[in-house]
Design a protein around this motif. Structure first.
Motif, mmCIF file in Angstrom:
data_model
loop_
_atom_site.group_PDB
_atom_site.id
_atom_site.type_symbol
_atom_site.label_atom_id
_atom_site.label_comp_id
_atom_site.label_asym_id
_atom_site.label_seq_id
_atom_site.Cartn_x
_atom_site.Cartn_y
_atom_site.Cartn_z
ATOM 1 N N ILE A 1 0.849 -1.188 0.000
ATOM 2 C CA ILE A 1 0.000 0.000 0.000
ATOM 3 C C ILE A 1 0.888 1.243 0.000
ATOM 4 C CG2 ILE A 1 -1.664 1.308 1.397
ATOM 5 C CD1 ILE A 1 -2.785 -1.448 2.299
ATOM 6 N N SER A 2 0.620 2.126 -0.961
ATOM 7 C CA SER A 2 1.441 3.336 -1.073
ATOM 8 C C SER A 2 0.741 4.525 -0.450
ATOM 9 C CB SER A 2 1.724 3.650 -2.540
ATOM 10 O OG SER A 2 2.532 2.634 -3.099
ATOM 11 N N VAL A 3 1.473 5.260 0.354
ATOM 12 C CA VAL A 3 0.966 6.507 0.936
ATOM 13 C C VAL A 3 2.047 7.543 0.630
ATOM 14 C CG1 VAL A 3 0.245 7.662 3.041
ATOM 15 C CG2 VAL A 3 -0.149 5.196 2.779
ATOM 16 N N GLY A 4 1.799 8.337 -0.404
ATOM 17 C CA GLY A 4 2.863 9.226 -0.877
ATOM 18 C C GLY A 4 4.021 8.347 -1.310
ATOM 19 N N ASP A 5 5.212 8.649 -0.801
ATOM 20 C CA ASP A 5 6.395 7.863 -1.172
ATOM 21 C C ASP A 5 6.555 6.622 -0.307
ATOM 22 O OD1 ASP A 5 6.959 9.819 -2.963
ATOM 23 O OD2 ASP A 5 8.404 10.857 -1.655
ATOM 24 N N VAL A 6 5.792 6.546 0.731
ATOM 25 C CA VAL A 6 5.950 5.438 1.682
ATOM 26 C C VAL A 6 5.229 4.192 1.173
ATOM 27 C CG1 VAL A 6 5.567 4.703 4.064
ATOM 28 C CG2 VAL A 6 5.994 7.128 3.552
ATOM 29 N N LYS A 7 5.913 3.052 1.309
ATOM 30 C CA LYS A 7 5.286 1.790 0.912
ATOM 31 C C LYS A 7 5.107 0.928 2.156
ATOM 32 C CE LYS A 7 6.868 1.756 -3.837
ATOM 33 N NZ LYS A 7 5.719 2.646 -4.127
ATOM 34 N N ILE A 8 3.905 0.393 2.320
ATOM 35 C CA ILE A 8 3.604 -0.452 3.481
ATOM 36 C C ILE A 8 3.322 -1.854 2.960
ATOM 37 C CG2 ILE A 8 2.092 -0.766 5.482
ATOM 38 C CD1 ILE A 8 1.415 2.284 5.134
ATOM 39 N N GLY A 9 4.123 -2.820 3.459
ATOM 40 C CA GLY A 9 3.988 -4.201 2.972
ATOM 41 C C GLY A 9 5.130 -4.544 2.057
ATOM 42 N N GLY A 10 5.232 -5.830 1.709
ATOM 43 C CA GLY A 10 6.284 -6.265 0.800
ATOM 44 C C GLY A 10 7.665 -6.186 1.420
ATOM 45 N N LYS A 11 8.593 -5.570 0.681
ATOM 46 C CA LYS A 11 10.004 -5.598 1.102
ATOM 47 C C LYS A 11 10.424 -4.428 1.979
ATOM 48 C CE LYS A 11 11.179 -8.089 -3.089
ATOM 49 N NZ LYS A 11 11.769 -7.994 -4.437
#
Lengths: 273, 273, 273, 273
Positions: free
Chosen positions: A23-33
């Motif tokens: 899940i992307s929030v702006g440049d931040v990615k939540i989940g995965g690697k």
């Protein structure tokens, strides 16, 4: 190894969606690697407080700022949060630092107030407030769903299904401790739930060692343990003056302690690869 | 950070003994700066079984061999272990590999049978069998005390006090999971207990992710999480043929899986330094 | 109505023995159509104390006198009971009043000391001390088996099976409260366990509202509720001076309160017929 | 006896209001010297079903008709109730029999649909849905508040305070079972909570043995035990065809069994006076 499954799931399970959801929030990615680090005070208390904390946690490496404005408290006579004013201050800190923000929503009628909030949090007490979940399923912002403190994994993931079934697939899970008979901690962080959910579900899952333990000394080791169990990130309470905090001061760590925590967390996350 | 204490303790607490206790078993050190890895089958089943497993876990890097001979089972009609014969086979494996051995004692009248056993284990169901604890306090072998599955930390450490108060200070604690409402695991590994005990007590503490979870897939992540929470080591069930195991096969890992587990465990332990 | 069964039972279950087991202790009958009332102090403290209480409870209508001599306490530094001396005083009270006596046994090596004791009690912490259960299965005195505070009904009845399987069929069950999250009571009296056990098993079952609640005000209503749920009797703590009791004073009722309790208990028991 | 108090209460406690609150619904009185019996199906399923059950339970002596129209279910894919249509059918049964009706409300936006419903029920999962409680505090209909299945008494009464603090003092409490480790029942009816609440609070409290146990055989003994513990009444599920029920059939009793239950309940209630 054998596959672990829960029959009644059809949207949050890995069978329907084998790869990790990111899940992307702006440049931040939540989940995965990626390792996501959310930090901030339990409650937004003042402009000075939230701005100072936001700047410090950003410098330490936090990705997202947390701060409560609507606080569901056991007693109606306890501090209930700054409400709309708290969200405004949180938004100021977002503008000042560029950090995305997350805050708890307790009723759908407050939705308009959350227009600048990047991630909406559903608290543990509202996990099975199905009417709220169905409404949050109609919007497209990411929802961070906290596990109820006596609910099992099947019930937890079924609540994610309520949101997803209404149309919003951007669900982030958060383990925040379960009720046990331990008297020295507020709750007990359940890390086998994290390891299991990583097997059963494709949704990202974070741990909140601050609410889980209620003891500031335990926030560091339980953050590291949470990451080692497979969590995609952590959500911790940081306060510039824990002893004066209006709520949950005894579980908040200082910005200096947070700095060490981020460093060690990254080291453990790296060692897992 | 503030000191966490339990008033009623006077031998197991850090106030009485600030430095970590380190217990030596042959060349193996339990506690302090070392990571201890205990492995082996739930039950000793045959000479071939225990010798084969012992050789394999030694090669992977285990420090101590475990194997049950007296099995306290919920029902009197379930397999109760090989008793004296099991201990003899375990001793054979010790001679063959040089690994120290640990096995559970369920009554003091069996003590003579345990003359070659290096560490005596008290199981979760006997944690508050105070008569047994007092007798084990009169010998000088290390005692591994497992936490009862619904006992809190104060009760757990008070049982260590029973042994120490009778004269035996060589107590190793072991967190093996608590009862919760989760249906997908047997019990729930309580890692904040580990982090807390490291603050409150100088005694070494291990985690047993096999009995705690009852699910082989979870043994690896919960071993890593246990180490990250501060545990001095792990105790895991390894079986050369989990599907044919006479007890607890569903939670046993294979020697190959154990090999990976040791490697990753050491990596996490290293990253904590 | 449908039959409720537990597969793994073969001696304590109603299928193997459809009629209620009635256990005779002198003239007292436990089980079947009788209501058994056991009363007395938590601990035997002195000759005056136990004799005075014994006389008063007899007058009120108690059938059996209870009194602890060996007390399994959480901490080794707490009062552990008067041991052999306590049993002698209890026996004096038996001679003085003619009431049969019950006391807790914590290790089989004490068995000789219990020669005048009519019913041997196994406490909650020793419920799954299988070695003790097997030894008690070799004698022919009635055994009152208390439920462990976090054990379920299957585990409870399986422990009765351990005793019965070793040869002693005179098992009396006792529900004494389970651990829950309630802070206002010590434990929570589980009365659906009583109702269920009456369906599943032919063994008599009593309730102990004193240890269950830890609150003297609750002893009366929970005694009545226990009887209404189907219990064959109650076991309550009565002390002539609760505020000075060496253990568990806060849950003890006075002889006067006990007098009322017996009267109301009989009324409820009558109303059920 | 000593007074038992919870500091943080100021509206639901006996100190603020020593006498029992009695809530009137038409001719029915809830609390004080009356025994209230609420009965009906888990879910309203059809006109025939609800009318037939309503007539039968009225004849047996029930005071109020229950029937669910909005069902909060663990999974979004389970039967969620007949919604508005269910409330209309329930109202038909009210007109036909004259019995007041009670049904669960899950969101304040449904309030208009409940205009003919006499008592609004808040379910266990919504007990700490504080936004809903505050809204229900603004109306003047009686609210039946079910205890959350892992909440303690302080939390339960604090939720009553939320409603009362918003202006509605007509709160009826309902104990419906807590989560425990028992596998043979759905939950465990906590009757010491009833006895304690009768001491601490002036509000009426009922017990729901159907949801608590999930086992039809236990509904009778647990109804009697509930009354003996001090409950002001019971709420039980009755279905004309339990095996065909769309929800919770395994815990529903037949109208004939209900007839016996009412008779025995009144006998126990009488014996307590």
């Amino acid at each position: 190894m054998e596959e672990i499954m829960i029959e009644s799931l059809c949207r949050s399970d890995r069978k329907s969606h084998p790869n990790d959801t990111v899940i992307s929030v702006g440049d931040v990615k939540i989940g995965g690697k990626d390792l996501t680090i959310i930090a901030g005070p339990c409650s937004v208390e003042s402009e000075e407080q939230i701005i100072e904390i936001a700047k410090k946690i950003k410098k330490s490496g936090a990705n997202i700022l947390r701060g409560g404005a609507f606080k569901p408290r056991t007693s109606p006579y306890d501090f209930q949060g700054m409400a709309a004013d708290g969200l405004e201050l949180l938004n100021l800190a977002k503008k000042e630092t560029g950090l995305p923000i997350i805050s708890e929503i307790v009723g759908i009628r407050h939705l308009d107030l959350f227009s600048d909030v990047d991630i909406l949090q559903v608290g543990a007490r509202n996990m099975q407030n199905f009417e709220l979940l169905k409404e949050l399923g109609k919007i497209d912002k990411p929802i961070l769903l906290k596990r109820g403190f006596s609910n099992n994994i099947r019930e937890f993931l079924s609540c994610a299904e309520y949101i997803m079934n209404s149309g919003n697939e951007n669900v982030i899970l958060c383990e925040r401790g379960i009720r046990t008979f331990e008297e020295l901690t507020r709750n007990t962080l359940d890390l086998s739930a994290v390891a299991l959910i990583r097997e059963i579900s494709h949704l990202p899952i974070l741990v909140d060692p601050s609410h889980a333990t209620g003891v500031s000394n335990l926030v560091l080791p339980m953050s590291l343990a949470g990451i080692a169990s497979g969590a995609n990130g952590i959500m911790v309470e940081v306060h510039n003056n824990p002893k004066q905090a209006l709520s949950d001061g005894e579980q908040s760590i200082t910005p200096e302690e947070f700095d060490t925590l981020v460093e060690k967390s990254k080291k453990i996350f790296q060692a897992l690869k």
